[in-house]
Design an enzyme around this catalytic site. Structure first.
Site, PDB file in Angstrom:
ATOM      1  N   SER A 163       0.826  -1.196   0.000  1.00 38.76           N
ATOM      2  CA  SER A 163       0.000   0.000   0.000  1.00 38.76           C
ATOM      3  C   SER A 163       0.872   1.263   0.000  1.00 38.76           C
ATOM      4  O   SER A 163       1.707   1.430  -0.881  1.00 38.76           O
ATOM      5  CB  SER A 163      -0.948  -0.036   1.206  1.00 38.76           C
ATOM      6  OG  SER A 163      -1.926   0.962   1.117  1.00 38.76           O
ATOM      7  N   ASP A 215       0.068  -4.161  -4.027  1.00 42.04           N
ATOM      8  CA  ASP A 215      -1.063  -3.271  -4.268  1.00 42.04           C
ATOM      9  C   ASP A 215      -0.715  -1.829  -3.882  1.00 42.04           C
ATOM     10  O   ASP A 215      -1.286  -1.267  -2.938  1.00 42.04           O
ATOM     11  CB  ASP A 215      -2.310  -3.736  -3.517  1.00 42.04           C
ATOM     12  CG  ASP A 215      -3.595  -3.368  -4.267  1.00 42.04           C
ATOM     13  OD1 ASP A 215      -3.564  -3.332  -5.509  1.00 42.04           O
ATOM     14  OD2 ASP A 215      -4.610  -3.106  -3.609  1.00 42.04           O
ATOM     15  N   HIS A 237      -7.385  -5.538  -0.981  1.00 41.20           N
ATOM     16  CA  HIS A 237      -6.109  -4.833  -0.834  1.00 41.20           C
ATOM     17  C   HIS A 237      -5.088  -5.699  -0.097  1.00 41.20           C
ATOM     18  O   HIS A 237      -3.925  -5.788  -0.492  1.00 41.20           O
ATOM     19  CB  HIS A 237      -6.374  -3.545  -0.054  1.00 41.20           C
ATOM     20  CG  HIS A 237      -5.294  -2.521  -0.121  1.00 41.20           C
ATOM     21  ND1 HIS A 237      -4.644  -2.158  -1.285  1.00 41.20           N
ATOM     22  CD2 HIS A 237      -4.751  -1.737   0.861  1.00 41.20           C
ATOM     23  CE1 HIS A 237      -3.761  -1.194  -1.026  1.00 41.20           C
ATOM     24  NE2 HIS A 237      -3.811  -0.936   0.263  1.00 41.20           N
TER      25      HIS A 237
END
Length: 345
Positions: free
Chosen positions: A186, A211, A276
């Site tokens: 992230s 991600d 995610h």
């Protein structure tokens, strides 16, 4: 601080004029910014960039380098579950189990997480089960700000601190950059990008972006995000594209499990949290089992649509040798439960 940031968003939005909801495209003409309660606040591209720039300037003016604390925890086969906290000092490294003869892996968490989060323990365990490694888990406290924008504003300084540790170990303790891989999830993926941009003696061997976060990060500005040039090889595993993560390819090798937008087994994932997080779960399994065969695609749009044929390529997502041969966009079929990879035996 949260009230002031939301007030700034509202004031700028009124001045600029709102974008009609049916014209909003996340990551193209603005972003849906995640909130701590799981909701989202829309800002246009101009509004979001002004907000982050304002926060960055405030930090520069106030000299807040001390408010971007970064801590490093070393795990090895000698201490696989109880870490040694290390600093840029000869005494600290000497008193730890760091061994420059072994490859090194840095793991960087995302927003709201810490070094104790499950993604870190899963990936750490997978690497240590493979052999002798230095696994350094990075804890950056600003990721735990309730205001996502404040965490974004801290990316550059956090990445510079990670780069500083990498440079220190390289220059003073024999760590080889071509044996270093940085894994970030992230917002942590963009920290990894800044770290790669800050190495002095050459490029890192590899960066894996799990991600990479989309909100308030512009695909058009690779100098302010993880990009394909931040290491000898950059791989992106994109699982919640268009919501919390990027849909456009980030890495030299960009992998799209189930098309990259949503993941089987996550159900009606309104916040995107499950989709995610799957990037981390998949990567840990890839390290442990090398179990994710892929189909080579002409471009990322084909990967998103699962329009890449039915024949497997010779490339596996998360493969340790990808750095030497892989370039392009890949569709990756996945199961809805563990083991997720189609190549698991």
């Amino acid at each position: 601080m949260k009230f002031l940031i939301l007030l700034t968003i509202c004031v700028v939005a009124v001045a600029a004029g709102p974008i009609p909801e049916d014209e909003r495209v996340n990551g193209e003409n603005g972003w849906y910014i995640p909130q701590a309660d799981g909701s989202f606040v829309w800002v246009s591209t101009e509004e979001g960039e002004e907000l982050v720039e304002k926060l960055e300037k405030e930090e520069e003016m106030e000299g807040r380098i001390s408010t971007v604390p970064v801590t490093f925890y070393l795990y090895t086969n000698q201490n696989p579950s109880k870490p040694s906290k290390i600093t840029e000092s000869a005494k600290s490294i000497k008193n730890s189990n760091f061994n420059a003869d072994y490859p090194t892996r840095f793991i960087i968490h995302g927003w709201t997480q810490s070094y104790t989060s499950s993604m870190n323990s899963d990936i750490r365990a997978a690497w240590l089960a493979r052999g002798k490694y230095n696994v350094i888990v990075v804890d950056w406290a600003r990721a735990r700000s309730v205001d996502y924008a404040s965490s974004v504003a801290a990316l550059s300084k956090t990445g510079k601190k990670v780069a500083s540790m990498i440079n220190y170990l390289n220059e003073n303790h024999g760590m080889k950059l071509d044996e270093v891989e940085v894994i970030g999830h992230s917002l942590g993926a963009h920290v990894a990008g800044y770290a790669g941009k800050g190495t002095k003696a050459g490029l890192l061997h590899a960066i894996v972006g799990l991600d990479p976060a989309l909100p308030l990060i512009s695909w058009k500005k690779p100098n302010k995000r993880l990009s394909a040039n931040d290491a000898q090889y950059v791989e992106s595993i994109q699982t919640n594209g268009g919501q919390l993560g990027f849909l456009k390819p980030i890495g030299k090798g960009a992998f799209y499990p189930n098309g990259g937008k949503s993941q089987p087994g996550c159900g009606w994932d309104l916040t995107g949290a499950c989709d995610h997080a799957r990037s981390c779960t998949y990567y840990a399994e890839a390290v442990a089992r090398n179990s994710f065969p892929s189909m080579r695609c002409g471009d990322y749009q084909e990967a998103v649509k699962n329009n890449c044929g039915v024949s497997y390529s010779d490339v596996k997502m998360g493969g340790d040798t990808n750095a030497y041969v892989v370039s392009g966009d890949f569709y990756v079929p996945v199961h809805s439960s563990s083991p997720y990879g189609y190549g698991y035996a």
